[in-house]
Design a protein around this motif. Structure first.
Motif, PDB file in Angstrom:
ATOM      1  N   GLY A  63     100.467  40.677  -5.107  1.00  0.00           N
ATOM      2  CA  GLY A  63     101.246  40.040  -4.040  1.00  0.00           C
ATOM      3  C   GLY A  63     102.662  39.722  -4.483  1.00  0.00           C
ATOM      4  O   GLY A  63     103.622  39.901  -3.715  1.00  0.00           O
ATOM      5  N   ILE A  64     102.795  39.272  -5.748  1.00  0.00           N
ATOM      6  CA  ILE A  64     104.127  38.964  -6.290  1.00  0.00           C
ATOM      7  C   ILE A  64     104.961  40.236  -6.389  1.00  0.00           C
ATOM      8  O   ILE A  64     106.139  40.267  -5.988  1.00  0.00           O
ATOM      9  CB  ILE A  64     103.995  38.268  -7.673  1.00  0.00           C
ATOM     10  CG1 ILE A  64     103.451  36.842  -7.494  1.00  0.00           C
ATOM     11  CG2 ILE A  64     105.335  38.250  -8.420  1.00  0.00           C
ATOM     12  CD1 ILE A  64     103.061  36.146  -8.785  1.00  0.00           C
ATOM     13  N   GLU A  65     104.354  41.316  -6.908  1.00  0.00           N
ATOM     14  CA  GLU A  65     105.083  42.588  -7.060  1.00  0.00           C
ATOM     15  C   GLU A  65     105.520  43.145  -5.703  1.00  0.00           C
ATOM     16  O   GLU A  65     106.671  43.574  -5.534  1.00  0.00           O
ATOM     17  CB  GLU A  65     104.204  43.617  -7.798  1.00  0.00           C
ATOM     18  CG  GLU A  65     104.002  43.329  -9.275  1.00  0.00           C
ATOM     19  CD  GLU A  65     105.309  43.181 -10.038  1.00  0.00           C
ATOM     20  OE1 GLU A  65     106.166  44.066  -9.910  1.00  0.00           O
ATOM     21  OE2 GLU A  65     105.484  42.153 -10.728  1.00  0.00           O
ATOM     22  N   GLU A  66     104.598  43.133  -4.729  1.00  0.00           N
ATOM     23  CA  GLU A  66     104.919  43.662  -3.393  1.00  0.00           C
ATOM     24  C   GLU A  66     106.032  42.863  -2.736  1.00  0.00           C
ATOM     25  O   GLU A  66     106.957  43.431  -2.133  1.00  0.00           O
ATOM     26  CB  GLU A  66     103.671  43.635  -2.504  1.00  0.00           C
ATOM     27  CG  GLU A  66     102.669  44.727  -2.826  1.00  0.00           C
ATOM     28  CD  GLU A  66     101.351  44.534  -2.085  1.00  0.00           C
ATOM     29  OE1 GLU A  66     101.372  43.884  -1.017  1.00  0.00           O
ATOM     30  OE2 GLU A  66     100.309  45.008  -2.583  1.00  0.00           O
ATOM     31  N   ALA A  67     105.953  41.519  -2.844  1.00  0.00           N
ATOM     32  CA  ALA A  67     106.978  40.667  -2.236  1.00  0.00           C
ATOM     33  C   ALA A  67     108.346  40.918  -2.868  1.00  0.00           C
ATOM     34  O   ALA A  67     109.371  40.975  -2.167  1.00  0.00           O
ATOM     35  CB  ALA A  67     106.583  39.197  -2.386  1.00  0.00           C
TER      36      ALA A  67
END
Length: 362
Positions: A63-67
């Motif tokens: 989720g952190i990478e995608e955001a």
């Protein structure tokens, strides 16, 4: 990110073991081996919690990478706002998850999930110590009722002015020993006794010992090693208790351990209860060595086996409770004595977990 990778590596190394246990607990040959099956199902439950945490951890990192990717490439303000919220949420959750996973990776005490046998003894202070032992018993009964746990008295010896010189009881429920083990030690009370005419504050004490209840396959006790004495019960219970030979005393000849039970009217029930306590006390001779090893290299002694340590003071004039192991002080004594002890136990668990993490080098 190095810490993330380190944790993920540790978790990945456990996936194969989890899959192996998942298969083993459905194997008929394992199911028939009760001792092995129970040990594996406990391990499965612990590892299942870890695998759930692993899945959430991977989702959070993704989720952190995608955001971050969306914020780097997306022009649409609404999409950027959604990505920013997702990033904040994941970054807030990540350190919490890491702490949860570290604790799950530290091996738990295998005794924690067991039921417990609790003994309370009035110490220094005569009649007042016995009354205080009775107050502690009532406190634990109220606490156990709130938790939905079952309390059964095995034996008791009443004080001359009320309370108990000694009372032994079994607590049955979920994770009982893991919760109540923090209560082992000397409890000190400061108050004006009912028998005091001058209004002076006295200090007296009662000791509490919490033992993990031994299951049948934890320790083998041979019938030939047990001397059985049958006698008339004394105390409350009406005429039938005092005239029927229903009370049981068991002596384990190799160790000299003696237990007795007179709470039930049935001799068979008393013997069954006494056997549970006898097994537990034999088992605890070995378990105590393990606790002593922990105590040798721990500073806080939060849940070790030192049952002679003064752990808590109950000061009635000030309405104060102080737990000396963690410098915990609150001023709600009447609620505490009414069974509201969870907050204190929670603080003790946090201190214990901090010690466990320090030892584990995670």
């Amino acid at each position: 990110m190095a810490e993330n990778n380190n944790l993920l590596d540790k978790l990945e190394g456990l996936v194969n073991r989890f899959e192996e246990i998942s298969l083993l607990i459905t194997d008929p040959s394992v199911i028939t081996d009760q001792k092995r099956f129970i040990r594996l199902t406990k391990e499965y439950k612990e590892m299942d919690d870890l695998m759930k945490a692993r899945r959430e951890y991977i989702r959070t990192l993704d989720g952190i990478e995608e955001a971050k990717e969306i914020l780097a490439s997306e022009q649409d303000q609404e999409m950027r706002e959604i990505a920013r919220e997702e990033l904040d949420s994941c970054q807030k959750r990540l350190p919490e998850l890491e702490e949860e996973i570290k604790l799950l990776l530290v091996p738990a005490d295998l005794q924690d999930s067991k039921n417990a046998i609790v003994e309370i003894r009035g110490g220094t202070g005569g009649d007042e110590a016995a009354i205080f032992a009775g107050d502690l018993f009532r406190m634990y009964v109220k606490y156990c009722e709130n938790k939905g746990w079952r309390v059964e008295v095995t034996s008791s010896n009443e004080g001359t002015s009320g309370g108990f010189k000694e009372i032994i009881f079994t607590v049955t429920g979920e994770n009982v020993y893991g919760t109540l083990k923090y209560e082992s030690g000397v409890h000190r009370v400061q108050r004006v006794p009912a028998t005091e005419t001058q209004g002076r504050v006295h200090t007296s004490a009662a000791s509490v010992a919490v033992l993990p209840e031994a299951e049948e396959f934890d320790v083998e006790v041979s019938e030939k090693d047990i001397q059985v004495d049958i006698f008339c019960a004394s105390g409350h219970g009406g005429q039938s208790v005092n005239t029927t030979y229903s009370a049981i005393r068991l002596v384990h000849i190799p160790t000299g351990i003696t237990v007795q039970c007179q709470d039930e009217k049935s001799q068979l029930k008393n013997k069954a209860k006494a056997m549970v306590e006898l097994r537990t006390r034999i088992y605890n001779m070995e378990y105590q060595k393990y606790l002593d090893e922990i105590a040798a290299h721990r500073k806080t002694l939060v849940s070790t086996g030192d049952r002679s340590a003064k752990i808590r003071t109950y000061n009635y004039p000030q309405g104060r409770i102080t737990d000396h192991r963690i410098n915990y002080t609150i001023y709600n004594l009447s609620a505490f004595m009414d069974g509201d002890i969870q907050d204190c136990i929670d603080h003790l668990i946090v201190a214990e977990n901090a010690e466990r993490l320090k030892e584990s080098d995670l």
